[in-house]
Scaffold this motif. Structure first.
Motif, PDB file in Angstrom:
ATOM      1  N   PHE A 127       0.834  -1.202   0.000  1.00 30.67           N
ATOM      2  CA  PHE A 127       0.000   0.000   0.000  1.00 30.67           C
ATOM      3  C   PHE A 127       0.866   1.248   0.000  1.00 30.67           C
ATOM      4  CE2 PHE A 127      -2.684   3.309   1.653  1.00 30.67           C
ATOM      5  CZ  PHE A 127      -3.967   2.973   1.275  1.00 30.67           C
ATOM      6  N   SER A 128       1.941   1.221   0.769  1.00 29.66           N
ATOM      7  CA  SER A 128       2.770   2.416   0.912  1.00 29.66           C
ATOM      8  C   SER A 128       3.652   2.683  -0.300  1.00 29.66           C
ATOM      9  CB  SER A 128       3.655   2.291   2.155  1.00 29.66           C
ATOM     10  OG  SER A 128       2.863   2.354   3.296  1.00 29.66           O
ATOM     11  N   TYR A 146       7.521  12.989  -5.985  1.00 32.03           N
ATOM     12  CA  TYR A 146       7.740  13.821  -7.183  1.00 32.03           C
ATOM     13  C   TYR A 146       6.744  14.964  -7.264  1.00 32.03           C
ATOM     14  CZ  TYR A 146      10.175   9.557  -8.413  1.00 32.03           C
ATOM     15  OH  TYR A 146      10.996   8.474  -8.382  1.00 32.03           O
ATOM     16  N   LYS A 157       4.403  17.785  -6.150  1.00 28.79           N
ATOM     17  CA  LYS A 157       4.355  18.692  -5.001  1.00 28.79           C
ATOM     18  C   LYS A 157       3.186  19.655  -5.184  1.00 28.79           C
ATOM     19  CE  LYS A 157       8.315  17.026  -3.598  1.00 28.79           C
ATOM     20  NZ  LYS A 157       8.367  16.052  -2.550  1.00 28.79           N
ATOM     21  N   PHE A 207      -7.342   2.969  -3.694  1.00 23.25           N
ATOM     22  CA  PHE A 207      -7.232   3.909  -2.588  1.00 23.25           C
ATOM     23  C   PHE A 207      -5.779   4.268  -2.272  1.00 23.25           C
ATOM     24  CE2 PHE A 207      -7.789   5.164   1.935  1.00 23.25           C
ATOM     25  CZ  PHE A 207      -8.626   6.243   1.690  1.00 23.25           C
ATOM     26  N   GLN A 216      -4.395   8.029  -1.765  1.00 21.82           N
ATOM     27  CA  GLN A 216      -3.654   8.534  -0.610  1.00 21.82           C
ATOM     28  C   GLN A 216      -2.373   9.229  -1.067  1.00 21.82           C
ATOM     29  OE1 GLN A 216      -4.321   8.064   3.159  1.00 21.82           O
ATOM     30  NE2 GLN A 216      -6.130   8.453   1.944  1.00 21.82           N
ATOM     31  N   GLU A 269      -3.383  12.605  -2.346  1.00 18.66           N
ATOM     32  CA  GLU A 269      -3.702  13.468  -1.208  1.00 18.66           C
ATOM     33  C   GLU A 269      -2.424  14.003  -0.557  1.00 18.66           C
ATOM     34  OE1 GLU A 269      -6.676  14.567   1.927  1.00 18.66           O
ATOM     35  OE2 GLU A 269      -6.960  13.702  -0.044  1.00 18.66           O
ATOM     36  N   ALA A 270      -1.466  13.089  -0.350  1.00 17.75           N
ATOM     37  CA  ALA A 270      -0.237  13.482   0.342  1.00 17.75           C
ATOM     38  C   ALA A 270       0.592  14.450  -0.495  1.00 17.75           C
ATOM     39  CB  ALA A 270       0.592  12.245   0.676  1.00 17.75           C
ATOM     40  N   ARG A 272      -0.473  16.966  -2.239  1.00 13.58           N
ATOM     41  CA  ARG A 272      -1.082  18.297  -2.194  1.00 13.58           C
ATOM     42  C   ARG A 272      -1.125  18.962  -3.561  1.00 13.58           C
ATOM     43  NH1 ARG A 272       1.294  21.044   3.284  1.00 13.58           N
ATOM     44  NH2 ARG A 272       3.040  19.635   3.307  1.00 13.58           N
ATOM     45  N   ARG A 318       4.865  20.501 -12.953  1.00 14.55           N
ATOM     46  CA  ARG A 318       4.987  19.119 -13.414  1.00 14.55           C
ATOM     47  C   ARG A 318       3.585  18.566 -13.608  1.00 14.55           C
ATOM     48  NH1 ARG A 318       9.720  19.267  -9.871  1.00 14.55           N
ATOM     49  NH2 ARG A 318       8.241  19.946  -8.292  1.00 14.55           N
ATOM     50  N   LEU A 343       9.017   8.686   1.406  1.00 16.55           N
ATOM     51  CA  LEU A 343       8.891   8.613   2.872  1.00 16.55           C
ATOM     52  C   LEU A 343       8.801   7.180   3.368  1.00 16.55           C
ATOM     53  CD1 LEU A 343       6.405  11.516   3.650  1.00 16.55           C
ATOM     54  CD2 LEU A 343       8.878  11.484   3.875  1.00 16.55           C
ATOM     55  N   GLY A 344       7.976   6.385   2.682  1.00 16.30           N
ATOM     56  CA  GLY A 344       7.792   5.002   3.101  1.00 16.30           C
ATOM     57  C   GLY A 344       9.047   4.171   2.885  1.00 16.30           C
ATOM     58  N   PHE A 400      11.898   6.058   5.870  1.00 13.30           N
ATOM     59  CA  PHE A 400      11.590   6.106   7.291  1.00 13.30           C
ATOM     60  C   PHE A 400      10.963   4.819   7.813  1.00 13.30           C
ATOM     61  CE2 PHE A 400      11.762  10.528   6.027  1.00 13.30           C
ATOM     62  CZ  PHE A 400      12.647  11.012   6.957  1.00 13.30           C
ATOM     63  N   GLN A 460     -14.267   7.358   2.546  1.00 14.20           N
ATOM     64  CA  GLN A 460     -13.634   8.439   1.775  1.00 14.20           C
ATOM     65  C   GLN A 460     -13.146   7.984   0.404  1.00 14.20           C
ATOM     66  OE1 GLN A 460     -12.781   7.186   4.776  1.00 14.20           O
ATOM     67  NE2 GLN A 460     -11.080   8.385   5.565  1.00 14.20           N
ATOM     68  N   ASP A 461     -13.220   6.701   0.105  1.00 16.61           N
ATOM     69  CA  ASP A 461     -12.643   6.189  -1.132  1.00 16.61           C
ATOM     70  C   ASP A 461     -13.420   6.716  -2.338  1.00 16.61           C
ATOM     71  OD1 ASP A 461     -11.631   4.757  -3.227  1.00 16.61           O
ATOM     72  OD2 ASP A 461     -11.530   2.866  -2.129  1.00 16.61           O
TER      73      ASP A 461
END
Lengths: 487, 558
Positions: free
Chosen positions: A180-181, A190, A192, A205, A209, A212-213, A215, A251, A345-346, A349, A447-448
């Motif tokens: 998923f991640s 990439y 932004k 989904f 996500q 969404e992340a 933005r 982009r 990030l996934g 971290f 929310q999907d």
């Protein structure tokens, strides 16, 4: 004000100024005086800046007033009191005591034929994979005990990445520890703020996500509708022509799935590639469901559509379905993919994939490679046969959604009762269990945005499903729906 | 003596700070010069460039984003991503790398280096290739295979998952728990199920990236407070309640305070008792990420809640991971039955992500069972907890005596040692490895720009001899690199923490080993609902007395 009446090149003496005042008409002097008073008044006004205003002595609440407000504040409970969805919760109580393979044994002793999980190539429980995992377990232990940067990189991870890159014919692969991640981290590394993403409205989904992340500005196009996408791209191009400066730094991406989990359709990759070059938009493809299930040798949607992987900027996939382990990966050129090693990030971290699971994935990939598409071809033919029989025998009872060769099919109850509710489908799944079949409704969170308007049973085909197993599935679907129709 | 808040954050000496800044300025100047040379063809350009097919597209990432990577990170890239070829236990074997082109690429000459492992998160030493945990994992692999291929909410639930959830809930003292296959995703994918628009998240400025991402995905208003600053939390809480949402000025629906138990880059411990008092006073909710503290803190290994002797039911959301203390992977969220039921219905991971592979679940269940004294050799769990605690204090005390600047809490098994200057980051990483010690060095952007540091993770697998050897290596390297910046005397508590003390403590726990189920078998006795805020001092005193006896015995024997 007085200056305005003066000629620019006339030099003014102070005495002239006095004289001008004397000679000016009274109404003029009164008007000037009012203006000056007005300006002075403005200077003494309170600031209108909201930030300053709140700090102003008159507005700041006293401690007692604050305490009053704090005492009055009643938050909502952390957990809302919505009625629990018992059927959903029950699925966490139904315990498999065997591997979730082609058949599954449950703690109540029942053994069911599995039409519910993404074990498309029947790799779960495969002896070769299991033995490799066990050997790895005895060599590395279970956990990797760290993120990739901090001693969480084992030689098996490097080997699997190399193997994946070679499998796809790409320069580089990056391994994630959760399917998923993978795409959910890849997109925002990439895209932004101020970037634009064109996404299929039925995307899964995990993609949503990621969107969404990021933005970024998200523009959804109608499912698999390249004409609609082109229209949107054209509109954007028009916009860009009017604002070239902004366009040079914005982009643009198209994000699609190879095989849509939410409807079992295959994306028109060839046409998307054409649009990509025409409008200079990067193309990201998610293929958790299409890896191993599409293409002549199981290499996924690119091979199926006859598109060179070099024409897709980034391919992301989970290895939890066909490869029967855990994790995910991203492949592409070094320029694209390497960026994620510091900005995904996934990836950065999170602890890396347990080495024994990486070893299992590596063995599974070797098997896919060695089989040269034998199981993939079988899977396609079983899926196709099932599809044809569903259409031929149950067309008046169940509606089926999805491409004929897709191993994922969505079934709905429209046709027999005119009604297709989630409880009705859950009841059907429960009845299926009594008939020895494991079926599941497709689950979505509220929310999907990609979920279908109508709930469905999601069938997942296994390449080793026998004709008799397919037969019993069809028999069950038929008798159950006929029973409903009679009521 | 109360060790509750014994934290050390010695301020950076001015001279050091100035030299550090100068270092970065130099690096930036040289970086720009080299970029100039590269752009004009004087220097070979080894940067991966846009493929020809997409040459005229908008660049995929900004040039300045890669300036740092190209000119600073690349030069010392060999300090990270070091591949290993063995289990990350007390020692490990690294695969040697050579870079023919100053860090642009690596070659593997085929040789290996053995080193002491102070880099992996293996607090309780459960990263093992045999023993009860590995055996359980092997048995689970035989039965279940590696994958499941379905989310828990559809058809991916194994009996092992249900068992693990019950075990976690019992261990942390919550009503129920839910498990997930990835620690990062546990935060990132579940916070949106709890709060949303119109809510407020109060987040510690040093919270892990997964918490930050999770909070961002909720759509709630995020307010950041200064690290571990209770006054700032209270001020922000009051402000949030009194002034409500921006612009609309409606009151927030819920306020969630998000903190970590132990901060992995600072080695600091959250001020849980004060936070619980605050959250009760202001009716906020508390989300506690115990990724680095579950198993590693507290007399029973039950995290900072256990350490401070708080009631776990006072923390609304108890989150933790299985990676660091249990040698597995994944994470959990524990709390009230209602909370867990809600997550089961709304968790993104539970509804879409594949479920935890069986071998991992088996490893983690067995590790928990060992800590509760129900599996493995009698008293083994308690021994590991004690060994970690003794190792941590002994190692920290030894470092303090060296005169390096050590950050963090006395009992936190994450031990940051300050490096400051960028040039020394790589030097420290390379010199320690040369002497057979593998550790982690971190710099910007993971830390503030001047606060580069080395980080040591203690483990119950380390013996006192290994610790002594490592301290000796650190002594050599920090002398060589002039890293003994500290101007303060070692803190008072370090006085009694000697090798003899450590040996006596370990001997004591050996004597206390009792058969299965007696020592730590039952559930932890429920503490009073009101938080006492102090660790069980009395127990510590008793221990001290026993240690004194032991020391006397040791002295007499010698």
């Amino acid at each position: 004000m007085l200056i305005f009446v003066a000629d620019a090149d006339v030099s003014w003496e102070f005495s002239d100024l006095i004289e001008a005042i004397y000679s000016a008409p009274t109404y003029h002097l009164v008007f000037e005086g009012c203006l000056i008073l007005f300006i002075v008044g403005l200077l003494f006004q309170h600031s209108f800046l909201p930030s300053k205003r709140r700090g102003g002595s008159g507005d700041r609440l006293s401690k007692a007033e604050e305490d009053q407000l704090i005492a009055e504040w009643q938050p909502e409970p952390l957990v809302s009191g919505d009625p629990a969805d018992e059927a959903l919760l029950a699925s966490y109580q139904r315990c498999a005591t065997s591997q979730v393979g082609r058949s599954v044994t449950y703690s109540d002793g029942r053994t069911l034929v599995n039409f519910a999980t993404g074990n498309f190539l029947d790799f779960i429980g495969e002896a070769r994979i299991r033995d490799r995992a066990l050997a790895s377990l005895r060599h590395y232990g279970v956990g990797s005990c760290g993120p990739r940067g901090f001693y969480g990189t084992m030689d098996v991870h490097l080997h699997l990445e190399e193997q994946l890159a070679k499998f796809y014919g790409c320069e580089e692969a990056v391994l994630y520890s959760y399917g998923f991640s993978t795409i959910a981290s890849a997109i925002p590394s990439y895209a932004k703020r101020h970037d634009i993403i064109f996404a299929d409205e039925r995307c899964c989904f995990a993609i949503q996500q990621g969107l969404e992340a990021s933005r970024s500005k998200i523009i959804r196009f109608r499912h698999n509708d390249t004409a609609h996408l082109e229209e949107l791209l054209q509109r954007q191009a028009e916009h860009d022509r009017r604002n070239p400066k902004k366009a040079r730094v914005t982009r643009k991406f198209i994000v699609v799935e190879g095989l849509y989990v939410n409807c079992g359709d295959i994306c028109p990759l060839g046409e998307l590639v054409k649009l990509k070059y025409k409008y200079k938009v990067r193309l990201f493809v998610e293929e958790s469901a299409s890896l191993g299930t599409l293409g002549a040798t199981g290499r996924g949607i690119c091979e199926e559509a006859g598109v060179s992987v070099q024409d897709v900027d980034l391919i992301a996939a989970g290895i939890e379905n066909a490869l029967a382990t855990q994790g995910g990966f991203v492949v592409g050129t070094k320029y694209v993919v390497d960026h994620q090693r510091l900005s995904g990030l996934g990836y950065c971290f999170s602890a890396s994939l347990p080495p024994m699971l990486a070893a299992a994935a590596s063995e599974a990939l070797t098997m896919v490679d060695e089989m040269r598409g034998e199981r993939t071809a079988r899977l396609k033919s079983v899926s196709d046969r099932l599809h044809q029989r569903l259409l031929a025998e149950l067309d008046n009872l169940w509606s089926v959604e999805g491409a004929p060769m897709s191993p994922i099919k969505h079934l709905r109850l429209h046709r027999c009762t005119g009604e297709n509710s989630l409880p009705a489908l859950e009841a059907a799944c429960a009845a299926a269990a009594d008939a020895g079949l494991l079926l599941t409704v497709a689950r979505y969170v509220a929310q999907d945005l990609g979920q279908p308007a109508q709930p469905s049973i999601r069938l997942s085909v296994n390449c080793n499903h026998s004709d008799s197993e397919i037969g019993s599935l069809l028999d069950f679907l038929k008798s159950y729906a006929t029973g409903l129709a009679k009521k | 003596m109360s060790v509750k808040h014994e934290e050390q954050f010695e301020p950076t000496p001015y001279v050091v700070a100035i030299i550090t800044y100068i270092g970065y300025v130099m690096l930036a100047v040289f970086g720009h010069m080299r970029d100039f040379l590269r752009n004009h063809g004087f220097e070979k350009n080894l940067i991966a460039t846009e493929p020809a097919r997409t040459k005229d597209f908008v660049p995929l990432y900004q040039n300045f984003e890669s300036f740092y990577t190209r000119n600073l990170y690349r030069r010392i890239r060999d300090c990270w991503n070091r591949p290993i070829r063995t289990c990350p236990g007390a020692e490990f074997e690294l695969i040697d790398r050579k870079s023919p082109d100053h860090g642009w690429s690596f070659e593997y000459p085929g040789t290996h280096t053995r080193a002491i492992n102070f880099g992996s998160y293996n607090y309780l030493g459960f990263a093992e290739t045999d023993g009860p945990c590995a055996d359980a994992a092997a048995a689970a692999t035989e039965t279940f295979g590696c994958g499941v291929g379905s989310p828990r909410a559809e058809a991916g639930n194994l009996d092992l998952h249900t068992r693990l959830e019950a075990t976690v809930a019992e261990f942390v003292g919550a009503e129920d728990a839910i498990i997930f296959p990835m620690g990062f995703a546990t935060n990132a994918l579940n916070m949106p199920a709890l709060i949303g628009k119109g809510c407020c998240v109060l987040s510690d400025e040093l919270n892990h990236s997964s918490l930050v991402l999770g909070a961002r995905l909720t759509g709630a208003k995020i307010k950041v407070f200064r690290h571990n600053d209770i006054a700032d939390v209270e001020a922000k809480l009051r402000d949030a309640i009194v002034y409500g949402q921006d612009r609309t000025r409606r009151p927030f629906k819920k306020i969630l305070i998000v903190v970590e138990g132990v901060y992995s880059m600072e080695g600091s411990v959250t001020r849980l008792p004060e936070l619980i008092a605050l959250k009760k006073k202001y009716k906020a909710y508390l989300y506690l990420d115990e990724a680095h503290s579950i198993g590693a803190m507290g007399p029973h290994g039950r995290g900072v809640v256990d350490y401070f002797g708080c009631d776990p039911r006072d923390v609304d959301v108890l989150m933790g991971t299985f990676t660091k203390s249990f040698g597995g992977a994944g994470g959990y969220i524990a709390g009230s039955q209602h909370l867990v039921a809600l997550l089961r219905q709304r968790s993104h991971s539970g509804l879409y992500g594949a479920s935890l592979p069986a071998p991992v679940a088996a490893q983690v269940v067995t590790a928990f069972q060992m800590l509760m004294g129900r599996a493995g050799p009698p008293g083994e769990g308690a021994r590991r907890l004690k060994q970690l605690e003794v190792n941590t204090q002994y190692f920290r005390a030894s470092l303090h005596r060296l005169g390096v600047i050590v950050y963090g809490h006395r009992t936190s098994p994450v031990v940051p040692v300050m490096i400051f200057m960028p040039g020394k980051i790589a030097a420290f990483g390379r010199e320690t490895l040369k002497r057979g010690l593998g550790t982690v060095v971190v710099g910007y952007p993971a830390t503030p720009i001047i606060e580069s540091r080395a980080r040591f993770c203690l483990s119950a697998a380390h013996s006192l001899d290994i610790i002594d050897r490592s301290v000796q290596i650190i002594d050599e390297v920090t002398s060589l690199l002039l890293m003994k910046y500290s101007r303060r005397p070692p803190p008072a508590w370090t006085a009694g923490i000697t090798r003899e003390w450590a040996e006596a403590q370990l001997k004591l726990v050996d004597q206390q080993r009792r058969p299965h189920g007696a020592a730590n078998g039952g559930p932890v006795p429920r503490r009073p609902v009101e938080c006492r805020g102090d660790p069980p001092d009395k127990v510590a005193d008793e221990n001290d007395a026993a240690v004194k006896d032991n020391l006397a015995a040791v002295a007499a024997a010698s």
